[in-house]
Every structure is written in structure tokens, then in C-alpha cells.
Design a protein around this motif. Structure first.
Motif, mmCIF file in Angstrom:
data_model
loop_
_atom_site.group_PDB
_atom_site.id
_atom_site.type_symbol
_atom_site.label_atom_id
_atom_site.label_comp_id
_atom_site.label_asym_id
_atom_site.label_seq_id
_atom_site.Cartn_x
_atom_site.Cartn_y
_atom_site.Cartn_z
ATOM 1 N N ALA A 132 61.672 57.175 20.154
ATOM 2 C CA ALA A 132 60.235 56.920 20.098
ATOM 3 C C ALA A 132 59.537 58.034 20.859
ATOM 4 O O ALA A 132 60.013 58.457 21.921
ATOM 5 N N THR A 133 58.393 58.512 20.324
ATOM 6 C CA THR A 133 57.760 59.701 20.903
ATOM 7 C C THR A 133 56.274 59.482 21.203
ATOM 8 O O THR A 133 55.421 60.208 20.685
ATOM 9 N N PRO A 134 55.920 58.524 22.047
ATOM 10 C CA PRO A 134 54.499 58.315 22.349
ATOM 11 C C PRO A 134 53.937 59.400 23.257
ATOM 12 O O PRO A 134 54.666 59.968 24.091
ATOM 13 N N ASN A 135 52.645 59.702 23.087
ATOM 14 C CA ASN A 135 51.992 60.511 24.101
ATOM 15 C C ASN A 135 51.554 59.579 25.230
ATOM 16 O O ASN A 135 51.817 58.363 25.199
ATOM 17 N N CYS A 136 50.879 60.115 26.227
ATOM 18 C CA CYS A 136 50.547 59.293 27.393
ATOM 19 C C CYS A 136 49.606 58.144 27.042
ATOM 20 O O CYS A 136 49.783 57.021 27.523
ATOM 21 N N ALA A 137 48.601 58.412 26.195
ATOM 22 C CA ALA A 137 47.653 57.359 25.820
ATOM 23 C C ALA A 137 48.348 56.257 25.043
ATOM 24 O O ALA A 137 48.074 55.059 25.241
ATOM 25 N N THR A 143 52.484 49.804 26.900
ATOM 26 C CA THR A 143 53.011 49.192 28.127
ATOM 27 C C THR A 143 51.957 48.427 28.905
ATOM 28 O O THR A 143 52.295 47.586 29.750
ATOM 29 N N GLY A 144 50.679 48.746 28.651
ATOM 30 C CA GLY A 144 49.615 48.086 29.401
ATOM 31 C C GLY A 144 49.481 48.583 30.819
ATOM 32 O O GLY A 144 48.909 47.893 31.677
#
Length: 262
Positions: A132-137, A143-144
Motif C-alpha cells: 500500500a502506498t499512501p501519501n501523508c494526507a 489512520t485518523g
């Protein structure tokens, strides 16, 4: 030699800087044959997203079936899913083991602020992701918790990995770490920081799409995840550097996917 086939499941970007169009460019640039399943049609350019039209989940499933019945797909990446129903359709195929080496780019919100998906939709796919490759936002939305420092990126990667993905890369293009762009890779209980010089450029539209697409290509060629992620980061660095002085569009322009400016 017959090229390896890679599949992108994502939205169409009329400005061609991100989404399906960017993914297919990356696949071609790195020597893979690209196939595609469109989940949404967007009206957008370098200035932002003007409209989003999600496709019906049945149409997405029909595209998936058409590709998978005929091609030997070696790796898959997802981008914009659009709706929970579309995510369910894709997750059902992943659950059946038909989406090998799945890379989930959890596109939730475009940088312009337009919402392109929902957290619930992304969470449906995470248990089936190899990476999985999420950016910070995006990591913060899932994750909340805030993700604004390298330390918070590490915590987010560990939390996301606990939710199912084999590996998580939190990309840190928006976090200035002493002039470096730092990505955090977590998998198998090991956390690695990947560092590269920060490129001062407005041509960074589609960076996340391009990174996840490059990871998928390298997995299709048999790279272990850490090697695939490092190679993808190097590719994006070259693409950002190459487009630095371009004059395409008035806003956030596209990357130099093919090394035209090398």
C-alpha cells in the motif's frame, strides 16, 4: 521476448498527468505491457479537478473480467476507486486471488482538495495488498491521526500494516526533512527510510500514481518489495527532475515519464 503484463485499475485523467494515463506511461517506460480498467472519468487539468463521474460497479467488473480472462497479468495497481460499490467489486476479484502482486495507491483526496474516494472504499482492498502506498494526507485519513513528520509517518506505516497489507510505504513528498524527500517502508516488522534529494518543481502532478505504478512493474519482473520500492523512488526522482523546467499547463504539471529531458 513477450513483455510482462501489468494492470491498472484507476480513474481517467483528462489532463493525462495522473490516473490511468500516467500509469500506462510508467508501464511503457519501464518495459511492461499496460492494460487498464477505468473506475471513474474525471475532468481535470494541471489546475485541479473539475468533475468526477464514477462508473457503475458492473462496468468495472466487466472490464476486469475481459482483461483477466485473456492476459497473464503479473501485477496490479489501483488508484481512484470512486465509490464503495466499485471497491467491493474490485475486492471481490482480489479475494479470489486474481489480482497478483496488488499495489494499492489509496487515492482519497486530490491535492486540489476534491474528494476522489472514501476511506471505507480503500479499506476494503487493504487486506489483499502486497504493497500500500499512501501519501501523508491519505495515511492520516485512514489512520485518523496526524502525519506531518517522519516520526508520524513511521507510526502510520506500522498502524496501516497491522490492518492487512504485507508492506506499507508512506510517501513523504509533502514533508520537508532537511531538504530531502523521505519515504517510510514498513513490512515484516522492519522499517526502512528511503531518502532522496527534494526536487523544487511545480511539475509533480501524478507523483503518487507514477510511484505505485513503478512498484507494480518491478514486482511483475520479480523484484522483492524493498528492491521494487527503491527502484520506483529512483524512477520518480528522475521523472521529477526531467520535468522541472517544463511549461505544460498553468498549475501542477506532469512528470517526465520517458526521460525526454535527460
Amino acid at each position: 521476448m513477450t513483455p510482462r503484463t501489468v494492470l491498472t485499475i484507476a480513474g481517467s485523467d483528462s489532463g493525462a498527468g495522473a490516473g490511468i494515463q500516467a500509469d500506462l506511461k510508467v508501464f511503457a517506460a519501464l518495459g511492461a505491457y499496460g492494460t487498464s480498467v477505468i473506475t471513474a472519468v474525471t475532468a481535470q487539468n494541471t489546475r485541479g479537478v473539475d468533475a468526477v463521474l464514477p462508473l457503475p460497479p458492473g462496468t468495472v467488473t466487466e472490464q476486469l473480467d475481459s482483461v483477466l480472462v485473456d492476459f497473464t497479468v503479473r501485477a496490479v495497481k489501483t488508484g481512484v476507486l470512486g465509490t464503495p460499490a466499485v471497491a467491493d467489486a474490485v475486492a471481490a476479484v482480489a479475494k479470489d486471488g486474481r489480482l497478483p502482486h496488488l499495489v494499492v495507491d489509496p487515492v482519497l483526496v486530490a491535492t486540489s482538495g476534491h474528494r476522489l474516494g472514501v476511506v471505507a472504499a480503500v479499506e476494503r482492498l487493504l487486506p489483499y495488498a502486497r504493497v500500500a502506498t499512501p501519501n501523508c494526507a491519505e495515511a492520516a485519513a485512514i489512520t485518523g491521526r496526524p502525519v506531518t513528520t517522519v516520526e508520524e509517518m513511521v507510526a502510520a506505516a506500522e498502524a496501516l500494516a497491522a490492518g492487512g497489507p504485507e508492506h506499507v510505504v508512506v510517501t513523504g513528498g509533502d514533508v520537508d526533512a532537511d531538504g530531502e524527500a523521505v519515504d517510510v517502508l514498513h513490512g515484516g516488522g522492519v522499517t526502512t527510510l528511503l531518502r532522496a534529494p527534494r526536487v523544487d518543481t511545480r511539475h509533480n502532478h501524478g507523483t503518487g500514481c507514477s510511484f505505485s505504478a513503478a512498484v507494480a512493474v518491478r514486482l511483475a519482473f520479480g523484484d522483492p518489495v524493498p528492491t521494487a520500492v527503491a527502484a520506483a523512488k529512483e524512477y520518480v526522482l528522475r521523472a521529477l527532475t526531467g520535468a522541472r523546467d517544463w511549461e505544460l499547463g498553468a498549475g501542477r504539471g506532469p512528470l517526465d515519464h520517458f526521460g525526454w529531458s535527460a
